[in-house]
Design a protein around this motif. Structure first.
Motif, PDB file in Angstrom:
ATOM      1  N   SER A 170       0.439  -0.974  -0.262  1.00 40.65           N
ATOM      2  CA  SER A 170       0.157   0.125  -0.284  1.00 40.65           C
ATOM      3  C   SER A 170       0.674   1.507   0.229  1.00 40.65           C
ATOM      4  CB  SER A 170      -0.464   0.088   1.366  1.00 40.65           C
ATOM      5  OG  SER A 170      -1.624   0.884   1.278  1.00 40.65           O
ATOM      6  N   PHE A 171       2.049   1.291   0.736  1.00 39.51           N
ATOM      7  CA  PHE A 171       3.025   2.019   0.633  1.00 39.51           C
ATOM      8  C   PHE A 171       3.301   2.846  -0.767  1.00 39.51           C
ATOM      9  CE2 PHE A 171       7.436   3.972   1.666  1.00 39.51           C
ATOM     10  CZ  PHE A 171       7.280   5.124   1.991  1.00 39.51           C
ATOM     11  N   LEU A 172       3.810   1.847  -0.730  1.00 39.31           N
ATOM     12  CA  LEU A 172       4.678   1.730  -2.260  1.00 39.31           C
ATOM     13  C   LEU A 172       3.400   2.670  -4.089  1.00 39.31           C
ATOM     14  CD1 LEU A 172       6.951  -1.615  -2.502  1.00 39.31           C
ATOM     15  CD2 LEU A 172       8.065   1.246  -1.482  1.00 39.31           C
ATOM     16  N   ALA A 173       2.299   1.680  -3.670  1.00 41.81           N
ATOM     17  CA  ALA A 173       2.153   1.761  -4.341  1.00 41.81           C
ATOM     18  C   ALA A 173       0.768   3.915  -4.418  1.00 41.81           C
ATOM     19  CB  ALA A 173       0.394   1.527  -4.290  1.00 41.81           C
ATOM     20  N   GLN A 174       1.396   4.268  -2.915  1.00 43.72           N
ATOM     21  CA  GLN A 174       0.936   5.349  -2.783  1.00 43.72           C
ATOM     22  C   GLN A 174       2.474   6.388  -3.472  1.00 43.72           C
ATOM     23  OE1 GLN A 174       0.228   6.039   1.409  1.00 43.72           O
ATOM     24  NE2 GLN A 174      -1.551   6.711   1.280  1.00 43.72           N
ATOM     25  N   ILE A 175       3.302   6.264  -3.078  1.00 42.28           N
ATOM     26  CA  ILE A 175       4.421   6.322  -3.632  1.00 42.28           C
ATOM     27  C   ILE A 175       4.370   6.942  -5.262  1.00 42.28           C
ATOM     28  CG2 ILE A 175       6.615   6.571  -4.075  1.00 42.28           C
ATOM     29  CD1 ILE A 175       5.826   7.156  -1.446  1.00 42.28           C
ATOM     30  N   ILE A 176       3.853   5.520  -5.931  1.00 40.71           N
ATOM     31  CA  ILE A 176       4.029   5.742  -7.027  1.00 40.71           C
ATOM     32  C   ILE A 176       3.002   6.465  -7.819  1.00 40.71           C
ATOM     33  CG2 ILE A 176       3.356   3.927  -9.025  1.00 40.71           C
ATOM     34  CD1 ILE A 176       4.920   1.796  -7.581  1.00 40.71           C
ATOM     35  N   THR A 177       1.756   5.917  -7.068  1.00 37.46           N
ATOM     36  CA  THR A 177       0.548   7.416  -7.689  1.00 37.46           C
ATOM     37  C   THR A 177       1.828   8.735  -7.524  1.00 37.46           C
ATOM     38  OG1 THR A 177      -0.624   6.758  -5.994  1.00 37.46           O
ATOM     39  CG2 THR A 177      -0.657   5.579  -7.378  1.00 37.46           C
ATOM     40  N   SER A 178       1.740   9.008  -6.447  1.00 40.83           N
ATOM     41  CA  SER A 178       1.746  10.254  -6.133  1.00 40.83           C
ATOM     42  C   SER A 178       3.237  10.828  -7.176  1.00 40.83           C
ATOM     43  CB  SER A 178       2.392  10.888  -4.760  1.00 40.83           C
ATOM     44  OG  SER A 178       3.424   9.801  -4.441  1.00 40.83           O
ATOM     45  N   ASN A 179       4.004   9.669  -8.072  1.00 45.41           N
ATOM     46  CA  ASN A 179       4.892   9.840  -8.642  1.00 45.41           C
ATOM     47  C   ASN A 179       6.819  10.900  -7.425  1.00 45.41           C
ATOM     48  OD1 ASN A 179       4.201   9.538 -11.428  1.00 45.41           O
ATOM     49  ND2 ASN A 179       3.141  11.018 -11.475  1.00 45.41           N
ATOM     50  N   GLN A 180       6.767  10.250  -6.590  1.00 45.84           N
ATOM     51  CA  GLN A 180       8.031  10.517  -5.246  1.00 45.84           C
ATOM     52  C   GLN A 180       8.742  10.126  -6.098  1.00 45.84           C
ATOM     53  OE1 GLN A 180       7.172  10.478  -1.504  1.00 45.84           O
ATOM     54  NE2 GLN A 180       4.153  10.991  -1.388  1.00 45.84           N
ATOM     55  N   ASP A 181       9.927  10.635  -6.157  1.00 48.65           N
ATOM     56  CA  ASP A 181      10.944  10.156  -6.681  1.00 48.65           C
ATOM     57  C   ASP A 181      12.640   9.392  -5.054  1.00 48.65           C
ATOM     58  OD1 ASP A 181      12.089  12.352  -5.845  1.00 48.65           O
ATOM     59  OD2 ASP A 181      13.397  12.852  -7.905  1.00 48.65           O
ATOM     60  N   ARG A 182      11.614  10.425  -4.107  1.00 50.25           N
ATOM     61  CA  ARG A 182      13.157   9.608  -2.903  1.00 50.25           C
ATOM     62  C   ARG A 182      12.142   9.424  -1.764  1.00 50.25           C
ATOM     63  NH1 ARG A 182      17.159  14.150  -1.762  1.00 50.25           N
ATOM     64  NH2 ARG A 182      15.503  15.464  -3.300  1.00 50.25           N
ATOM     65  N   PHE A 183      12.101   8.735  -1.108  1.00 53.26           N
ATOM     66  CA  PHE A 183      11.310   7.490  -0.100  1.00 53.26           C
ATOM     67  C   PHE A 183      11.694   7.120   0.832  1.00 53.26           C
ATOM     68  CE2 PHE A 183      10.216   4.827  -3.600  1.00 53.26           C
ATOM     69  CZ  PHE A 183      10.428   3.603  -2.711  1.00 53.26           C
ATOM     70  N   GLU A 184      11.900   7.300   2.163  1.00 59.78           N
ATOM     71  CA  GLU A 184      11.966   6.187   2.899  1.00 59.78           C
ATOM     72  C   GLU A 184      11.185   5.617   3.667  1.00 59.78           C
ATOM     73  OE1 GLU A 184      15.132   8.208   6.083  1.00 59.78           O
ATOM     74  OE2 GLU A 184      14.341  10.315   5.120  1.00 59.78           O
ATOM     75  N   PHE A 185      11.199   3.868   4.500  1.00 56.79           N
ATOM     76  CA  PHE A 185      10.780   3.498   5.023  1.00 56.79           C
ATOM     77  C   PHE A 185      11.788   2.064   5.807  1.00 56.79           C
ATOM     78  CE2 PHE A 185      10.927   0.627   1.309  1.00 56.79           C
ATOM     79  CZ  PHE A 185      10.732  -0.229   1.240  1.00 56.79           C
ATOM     80  N   LYS A 186      11.443   1.411   6.725  1.00 51.62           N
ATOM     81  CA  LYS A 186      11.673   1.029   7.870  1.00 51.62           C
ATOM     82  C   LYS A 186      11.523  -0.344   7.758  1.00 51.62           C
ATOM     83  CE  LYS A 186      13.165   0.322  12.811  1.00 51.62           C
ATOM     84  NZ  LYS A 186      14.612   0.392  12.237  1.00 51.62           N
ATOM     85  N   ILE A 187      11.874  -1.498   7.604  1.00 50.91           N
ATOM     86  CA  ILE A 187      11.362  -3.005   8.217  1.00 50.91           C
ATOM     87  C   ILE A 187      12.126  -3.332   9.741  1.00 50.91           C
ATOM     88  CG2 ILE A 187      11.960  -5.596   6.956  1.00 50.91           C
ATOM     89  CD1 ILE A 187      12.502  -3.901   4.119  1.00 50.91           C
ATOM     90  N   PRO A 188      11.027  -3.925   9.992  1.00 54.70           N
ATOM     91  CA  PRO A 188      11.116  -4.309  11.558  1.00 54.70           C
ATOM     92  C   PRO A 188      12.261  -5.304  11.530  1.00 54.70           C
ATOM     93  CG  PRO A 188       8.851  -4.531  10.799  1.00 54.70           C
ATOM     94  CD  PRO A 188       9.689  -4.077   9.852  1.00 54.70           C
ATOM     95  N   LYS A 189      12.872  -5.673  12.361  1.00 52.02           N
ATOM     96  CA  LYS A 189      13.378  -5.833  12.768  1.00 52.02           C
ATOM     97  C   LYS A 189      12.856  -7.605  12.452  1.00 52.02           C
ATOM     98  CE  LYS A 189      17.993  -7.894  15.302  1.00 52.02           C
ATOM     99  NZ  LYS A 189      18.482  -8.059  16.527  1.00 52.02           N
ATOM    100  N   THR A 190      13.326  -8.889  11.711  1.00 52.79           N
ATOM    101  CA  THR A 190      12.514  -9.955  11.869  1.00 52.79           C
ATOM    102  C   THR A 190      13.197 -10.547  11.144  1.00 52.79           C
ATOM    103  OG1 THR A 190      10.772 -11.486  10.574  1.00 52.79           O
ATOM    104  CG2 THR A 190      11.905  -9.655   9.355  1.00 52.79           C
ATOM    105  N   LYS A 191      13.112 -12.464  12.062  1.00 54.63           N
ATOM    106  CA  LYS A 191      13.815 -13.418  11.429  1.00 54.63           C
ATOM    107  C   LYS A 191      13.702 -13.946   9.908  1.00 54.63           C
ATOM    108  CE  LYS A 191      14.188 -15.569  15.938  1.00 54.63           C
ATOM    109  NZ  LYS A 191      13.654 -16.428  16.844  1.00 54.63           N
ATOM    110  N   ASN A 192      13.044 -13.862   9.422  1.00 55.13           N
ATOM    111  CA  ASN A 192      12.037 -14.152   8.329  1.00 55.13           C
ATOM    112  C   ASN A 192      11.661 -12.710   7.048  1.00 55.13           C
ATOM    113  OD1 ASN A 192      11.818 -15.164   5.616  1.00 55.13           O
ATOM    114  ND2 ASN A 192       9.765 -16.073   6.758  1.00 55.13           N
ATOM    115  N   ILE A 193      13.315 -12.181   6.900  1.00 52.68           N
ATOM    116  CA  ILE A 193      12.549 -10.855   6.461  1.00 52.68           C
ATOM    117  C   ILE A 193      12.645 -11.345   4.639  1.00 52.68           C
ATOM    118  CG2 ILE A 193      15.475 -10.809   4.559  1.00 52.68           C
ATOM    119  CD1 ILE A 193      13.066  -8.067   6.232  1.00 52.68           C
TER     120      ILE A 193
END
Length: 197
Positions: A170-193
């Motif tokens: 959902s986050f990436l879909a918003q980025i694509i539809t709003s034509n943003q060329d820079r963004f940041e996000f964090k993936i929580p620490k997980t054993k199964n990335i």
């Protein structure tokens, strides 16, 4: 001294920003203006190196950040200890960063790590708890200020932690539809990335 006075007048203004937003502004400003450089000089360990020469090591960068906080009435200390050279490294070297008080809550910020991580403005080390910081940093025993909250952590506060695949999609879909060329996000620490990817 004249140049320090001139720059102090410029930096002594939050322009209506609250402490949190002002610190984010300073994080970005230092990313654009200061280069991490260990030239072996005493100046690189001081605000002269970071403020005037615009080139310093972590010690000089964290002292400049404290100075900017001090002149804007924001509680801040320089914290010293050791840190990993990269996230996955097992080697720790001497390092300096800051602890800053936001709305009666102390948090860690490492401007040096933020400015040396990639070409764009980064927030990886903005407003971290001691627990989060300990993944890469080890403080000294005389540092008595505890940072226990993740409330102000940049990624949590801005809903940028991707808890699962659907949230990331959902986050990436918003980025694509709003034509943003820079963004940041964090993936929580997980054993199964792979599950998140």
């Amino acid at each position: 001294l004249k140049e320090i006075g001139r720059l102090t007048r410029i930096l002594r203004s939050k322009n209506g920003r609250n402490d949190y937003d002002f610190i984010l502004y300073i994080n970005g400003l230092l990313k654009r203006k200061v280069v991490y450089n260990d030239d072996g000089s005493d100046e690189s360990h001081s605000i002269i190196g970071s403020l005037i020469n615009k080139s310093a090591v972590c010690d000089g960068i964290s002292k400049l950040f404290k100075y900017i906080c001090d002149i804007n009435d924001i509680y801040c200390i320089v914290s010293t200890g050791r840190a990993k050279s990269t996230y996955n490294s097992q080697t720790y070297t001497g390092h300096a960063w800051n602890k800053v008080k936001i709305d009666n809550t102390w948090v860690n910020i490492d401007i040096t790590y933020n400015l040396t991580a990639g070409s764009d403005e980064r927030h990886d080390y903005c407003f971290l708890s001691d627990k989060a910081m300990k993944q890469t940093h080890i403080g000294t025993s005389f540092d008595m200020i505890n940072c226990e909250s993740d409330e102000y952590n940049y990624y949590y506060k801005n809903n940028l932690v991707m808890e699962n695949q659907n949230y990331l999609r959902s986050f990436l879909a918003q980025i694509i539809t709003s034509n943003q060329d820079r963004f940041e996000f964090k993936i929580p620490k997980t054993k199964n990335i792979e599950e998140v990817i």
